[in-house]
Design a protein around this motif. Structure first.
Motif, mmCIF file in Angstrom:
data_model
loop_
_atom_site.group_PDB
_atom_site.id
_atom_site.type_symbol
_atom_site.label_atom_id
_atom_site.label_comp_id
_atom_site.label_asym_id
_atom_site.label_seq_id
_atom_site.Cartn_x
_atom_site.Cartn_y
_atom_site.Cartn_z
ATOM 1 N N GLN A 128 10.101 -0.989 45.888
ATOM 2 C CA GLN A 128 11.116 -1.535 44.988
ATOM 3 C C GLN A 128 12.457 -1.764 45.686
ATOM 4 N N GLY A 129 12.470 -1.649 47.018
ATOM 5 C CA GLY A 129 13.682 -1.926 47.775
ATOM 6 C C GLY A 129 14.797 -0.920 47.562
ATOM 7 N N LYS A 130 14.435 0.326 47.297
ATOM 8 C CA LYS A 130 15.427 1.374 47.041
ATOM 9 C C LYS A 130 15.503 2.311 48.255
ATOM 10 N N GLY A 131 16.081 1.778 49.313
ATOM 11 C CA GLY A 131 16.122 2.501 50.576
ATOM 12 C C GLY A 131 16.917 3.790 50.535
ATOM 13 N N HIS A 132 18.051 3.779 49.850
ATOM 14 C CA HIS A 132 18.876 4.993 49.804
ATOM 15 C C HIS A 132 18.150 6.122 49.078
ATOM 16 N N GLU A 133 17.428 5.788 48.020
ATOM 17 C CA GLU A 133 16.658 6.803 47.303
ATOM 18 C C GLU A 133 15.554 7.365 48.199
ATOM 19 N N ALA A 134 14.911 6.490 48.971
ATOM 20 C CA ALA A 134 13.876 6.949 49.902
ATOM 21 C C ALA A 134 14.473 7.893 50.945
ATOM 22 N N LEU A 135 15.638 7.544 51.451
ATOM 23 C CA LEU A 135 16.306 8.410 52.433
ATOM 24 C C LEU A 135 16.675 9.756 51.813
ATOM 25 N N ASN A 136 17.098 9.749 50.558
ATOM 26 C CA ASN A 136 17.402 11.011 49.878
ATOM 27 C C ASN A 136 16.158 11.881 49.764
ATOM 28 N N CYS A 137 15.015 11.258 49.493
ATOM 29 C CA CYS A 137 13.757 12.012 49.442
ATOM 30 C C CYS A 137 13.439 12.619 50.809
ATOM 31 N N PHE A 138 13.665 11.831 51.860
ATOM 32 C CA PHE A 138 13.414 12.326 53.218
ATOM 33 C C PHE A 138 14.281 13.561 53.497
ATOM 34 N N LYS A 139 15.537 13.503 53.102
ATOM 35 C CA LYS A 139 16.434 14.653 53.300
ATOM 36 C C LYS A 139 15.961 15.858 52.494
ATOM 37 N N THR A 140 15.443 15.611 51.298
ATOM 38 C CA THR A 140 14.936 16.708 50.476
ATOM 39 C C THR A 140 13.718 17.351 51.122
ATOM 40 N N ILE A 141 12.858 16.526 51.704
ATOM 41 C CA ILE A 141 11.692 17.060 52.425
ATOM 42 C C ILE A 141 12.167 18.054 53.479
ATOM 43 N N GLU A 142 13.174 17.654 54.242
ATOM 44 C CA GLU A 142 13.707 18.535 55.291
ATOM 45 C C GLU A 142 14.319 19.800 54.686
ATOM 46 N N ARG A 143 15.095 19.640 53.604
ATOM 47 C CA ARG A 143 15.726 20.804 52.955
ATOM 48 C C ARG A 143 14.687 21.789 52.436
ATOM 49 N N GLU A 144 13.560 21.260 51.951
ATOM 50 C CA GLU A 144 12.515 22.131 51.413
ATOM 51 C C GLU A 144 11.665 22.775 52.508
ATOM 52 N N GLY A 145 11.973 22.456 53.766
ATOM 53 C CA GLY A 145 11.247 23.062 54.876
ATOM 54 C C GLY A 145 9.879 22.457 55.117
ATOM 55 N N LEU A 146 9.639 21.284 54.546
ATOM 56 C CA LEU A 146 8.376 20.589 54.782
ATOM 57 C C LEU A 146 8.502 19.730 56.039
ATOM 58 N N SER A 147 7.392 19.461 56.685
ATOM 59 C CA SER A 147 7.412 18.615 57.876
ATOM 60 C C SER A 147 6.967 17.211 57.509
ATOM 61 N N PRO A 148 7.842 16.225 57.712
ATOM 62 C CA PRO A 148 7.407 14.848 57.472
ATOM 63 C C PRO A 148 6.283 14.502 58.450
ATOM 64 N N ASP A 149 5.363 13.658 57.987
ATOM 65 C CA ASP A 149 4.266 13.239 58.852
ATOM 66 C C ASP A 149 4.404 11.753 59.172
ATOM 67 N N GLU A 150 3.405 11.198 59.853
ATOM 68 C CA GLU A 150 3.523 9.786 60.249
ATOM 69 C C GLU A 150 3.568 8.863 59.035
ATOM 70 N N ALA A 187 11.040 1.427 53.663
ATOM 71 C CA ALA A 187 12.140 1.400 52.689
ATOM 72 C C ALA A 187 13.419 0.903 53.355
ATOM 73 N N CYS A 188 13.692 1.382 54.549
ATOM 74 C CA CYS A 188 14.872 0.919 55.290
ATOM 75 C C CYS A 188 14.754 -0.576 55.577
ATOM 76 N N SER A 189 13.563 -1.017 55.931
ATOM 77 C CA SER A 189 13.333 -2.424 56.227
ATOM 78 C C SER A 189 13.592 -3.290 54.998
ATOM 79 N N HIS A 190 13.054 -2.881 53.853
ATOM 80 C CA HIS A 190 13.237 -3.638 52.614
ATOM 81 C C HIS A 190 14.682 -3.629 52.129
ATOM 82 N N SER A 191 15.459 -2.649 52.585
ATOM 83 C CA SER A 191 16.841 -2.512 52.118
ATOM 84 C C SER A 191 17.875 -2.889 53.170
ATOM 85 N N GLY A 192 17.416 -3.297 54.352
ATOM 86 C CA GLY A 192 18.343 -3.695 55.402
ATOM 87 C C GLY A 192 19.152 -2.554 55.987
ATOM 88 N N LEU A 193 18.566 -1.376 56.040
ATOM 89 C CA LEU A 193 19.281 -0.193 56.538
ATOM 90 C C LEU A 193 18.939 0.047 58.015
#
Length: 177
Positions: A88-110, A119-125
């Motif tokens: 849906q082109g909501k890059g900032h929201e996706a980035l916020n989720c990524f930060k939450t993953i890190e805060r929760e101590g989870l490891s992002p995967d590929e 998300a960054c691509s669709h939002s020009g970030l």
């Protein structure tokens, strides 16, 4: 009709079908039934399927609320939500989720990185995408695959950074040999 109670696998299949057909009414009905039976406390896959169903039906706020209310979350839950934000082109929201993953101590995967780069691509970030792409290997030890590289080529090209995009393509071609 045959007086056989549905189990978690049955609910998983129905939720998947609801997401594919975008049948939000049936999906909500199943969500209520799962909650009434207390199945979310015992089954992480059902929670992930609920998030995914709401995402596929385009109701991202509900998907986020469901995810936040899950007793157990994992990176799969977050990936589903990030993918929805990307679509849906909501890059900032996706980035916020990524930060939450890190805060929760989870490891992002590929998959996490593919979704957030998309998300960054669709939002020009571009700056955010470059930072994430760099941290994939340095911080998380994840080797970029063709999907990650493709996201970067798209975002670099859209931002007018054609030389960098070509360098990325050449790097992809040389690593394929």
């Amino acid at each position: 009709m045959e007086s056989i109670a549905p189990n978690a696998v049955t609910f998983l299949c129905i939720l998947k079908a609801c997401g594919i057909t975008k049948d939000i009414d049936k999906g909500k009905e199943i969500h209520d039934e799962i909650a009434d039976k207390g199945l979310l406390e015992k089954n992480m896959a059902l929670g992930n399927a609920l998030v995914d169903m709401y995402v596929k039906c385009g109701i991202l706020e509900k998907a986020k609320r469901v995810l936040e209310e899950l007793p157990i979350r994992n990176v799969v839950s977050w990936n589903a939500l990030i993918a929805g934000y990307a679509q849906q082109g909501k890059g900032h929201e996706a980035l916020n989720c990524f930060k939450t993953i890190e805060r929760e101590g989870l490891s992002p995967d590929e998959v996490t990185f593919l979704c957030v780069l998309s998300a960054c691509s669709h939002s020009g970030l571009l700056p955010e995408a470059q930072m994430l792409f760099g941290s994939m290997t340095k911080t998380y030890g994840i080797v970029a695959n063709i999907g990650h590289h493709t996201c970067m080529v798209v975002i670099l090209s859209c931002a007018g950074h054609f030389d960098e995009a070509m360098a990325m393509i050449k790097m992809m071609a040389s690593s394929a040999h």
